[in-house]
Design a protein around this motif. Structure first.
Motif, short mmCIF file in Angstrom:
data_model
loop_
_atom_site.label_atom_id
_atom_site.label_comp_id
_atom_site.label_asym_id
_atom_site.label_seq_id
_atom_site.Cartn_x
_atom_site.Cartn_y
_atom_site.Cartn_z
N UNK A 233 0.84 -1.20 0.00
CA UNK A 233 0.00 0.00 0.00
C UNK A 233 0.87 1.25 0.00
N UNK A 234 1.92 1.24 0.80
CA UNK A 234 2.82 2.39 0.89
C UNK A 234 3.49 2.68 -0.46
N UNK A 235 3.91 1.62 -1.13
CA UNK A 235 4.53 1.81 -2.45
C UNK A 235 3.55 2.41 -3.45
N UNK A 236 2.28 2.00 -3.38
CA UNK A 236 1.26 2.59 -4.27
C UNK A 236 1.03 4.05 -3.89
N UNK A 237 0.92 4.30 -2.59
CA UNK A 237 0.66 5.66 -2.11
C UNK A 237 1.79 6.61 -2.51
N UNK A 238 3.03 6.10 -2.52
CA UNK A 238 4.19 6.93 -2.84
C UNK A 238 4.58 6.86 -4.32
N UNK A 239 3.66 6.34 -5.13
CA UNK A 239 3.84 6.28 -6.58
C UNK A 239 5.09 5.50 -6.99
N UNK A 240 5.36 4.42 -6.28
CA UNK A 240 6.47 3.53 -6.64
C UNK A 240 5.94 2.22 -7.21
N UNK A 241 4.61 2.05 -7.10
CA UNK A 241 3.96 0.85 -7.64
C UNK A 241 2.60 1.29 -8.16
N UNK A 242 2.20 0.80 -9.33
CA UNK A 242 0.89 1.19 -9.88
C UNK A 242 -0.26 0.62 -9.02
N UNK A 243 -1.36 1.34 -9.00
CA UNK A 243 -2.57 0.87 -8.31
C UNK A 243 -3.25 -0.19 -9.17
N UNK A 244 -3.73 -1.24 -8.54
CA UNK A 244 -4.49 -2.25 -9.28
C UNK A 244 -5.98 -2.05 -8.98
N UNK A 245 -6.81 -2.44 -9.92
CA UNK A 245 -8.25 -2.37 -9.71
C UNK A 245 -8.67 -3.22 -8.52
N UNK A 246 -8.00 -4.35 -8.35
CA UNK A 246 -8.33 -5.24 -7.23
C UNK A 246 -8.06 -4.56 -5.90
N UNK A 247 -6.95 -3.85 -5.77
CA UNK A 247 -6.62 -3.14 -4.53
C UNK A 247 -7.66 -2.05 -4.28
N UNK A 248 -8.03 -1.32 -5.32
CA UNK A 248 -9.02 -0.25 -5.16
C UNK A 248 -10.39 -0.82 -4.78
N UNK A 249 -10.73 -1.99 -5.33
CA UNK A 249 -11.99 -2.66 -4.95
C UNK A 249 -11.97 -3.02 -3.47
N UNK A 250 -10.85 -3.56 -3.00
CA UNK A 250 -10.73 -3.94 -1.59
C UNK A 250 -10.91 -2.73 -0.69
N UNK A 251 -10.24 -1.64 -1.04
CA UNK A 251 -10.34 -0.42 -0.23
C UNK A 251 -11.77 0.10 -0.26
N UNK A 252 -12.36 0.13 -1.45
CA UNK A 252 -13.74 0.60 -1.58
C UNK A 252 -14.70 -0.23 -0.75
N UNK A 253 -14.55 -1.55 -0.81
CA UNK A 253 -15.43 -2.44 -0.06
C UNK A 253 -15.25 -2.29 1.44
N UNK A 254 -14.01 -2.20 1.88
CA UNK A 254 -13.73 -2.13 3.32
C UNK A 254 -14.18 -0.81 3.94
N UNK A 255 -14.13 0.28 3.17
CA UNK A 255 -14.38 1.60 3.74
C UNK A 255 -15.56 2.33 3.11
N UNK A 256 -16.33 1.64 2.29
CA UNK A 256 -17.49 2.23 1.63
C UNK A 256 -17.11 3.47 0.81
N UNK A 257 -15.99 3.36 0.11
CA UNK A 257 -15.55 4.42 -0.78
C UNK A 257 -15.90 4.01 -2.19
N UNK A 258 -16.43 4.94 -2.97
CA UNK A 258 -16.85 4.64 -4.34
C UNK A 258 -15.63 4.28 -5.19
#
Length: 167
Positions: free
Chosen positions: A41-66
């Protein structure tokens, strides 16, 4: 969004920072809730690793973020609560994995599954709270019994004292 870091990834990182500061979440809390390694997560946040749709889905599901807000900045931050079945979500995930073009992903929205997850989590929390309330009610009943027993003992002792004072 897999491969090299793009302006889309950087924009996602900025939206994540906005979300985190708005609600006061840490990277560790998000990683824990999403069952993701905090370093990933830190690597994605610091733009060292691309975000995956799967990671964004997990975050969205866990925190009710669109999902669309996280990925594209479209719509509101908080997902609407709409219920669909797990089978429909599985089909949605397969479509996302199979077709990563922004146009097709805009047509397919993850908000519905996020609403279902929120409802399921809320129902679980309600059931847990009901169990706690029942346990507290039982403890209070036991406490009332103990108090009543102590009051009887006090009355008995007062009676004894009174009898001895009369002698």
């Amino acid at each position: 969004m897999d491969g090299k870091i793009t302006s889309v990834d950087k924009a996602v990182s900025e939206r994540m920072k906005l979300f985190m500061s708005h609600y006061g979440y840490t990277q560790a809390a998000i990683a824990d809730a999403c069952n993701v390694d905090v370093s990933t997560l830190s690597r994605c946040m610091n733009n060292k690793k691309p975000w995956s749709s799967k990671m964004l889905q997990k975050i969205g599901s866990a925190f009710n973020v669109a999902f669309l807000w996280l990925r594209d900045g479209v719509g509101k931050m908080v997902a609407e609560e709409k219920a669909i079945g797990k089978a429909q979500f599985a089909a949605f995930s397969q479509m996302l994995d199979a077709n990563s073009s922004p146009v097709s992903q805009n047509v397919i929205s993850g908000d519905n599954y996020q609403g279902t997850q929120t409802i399921n989590a809320t129902e679980g929390k309600i059931a847990a709270l009901e169990q706690k309330i029942e346990a507290q009610a039982q403890l209070l009943a036991e406490k009332d019994k103990l108090i009543a027993r102590q009051e009887q003992e006090i009355e008995f002792l007062r009676g004894l004292v009174s009898k001895q004072q009369q002698k």
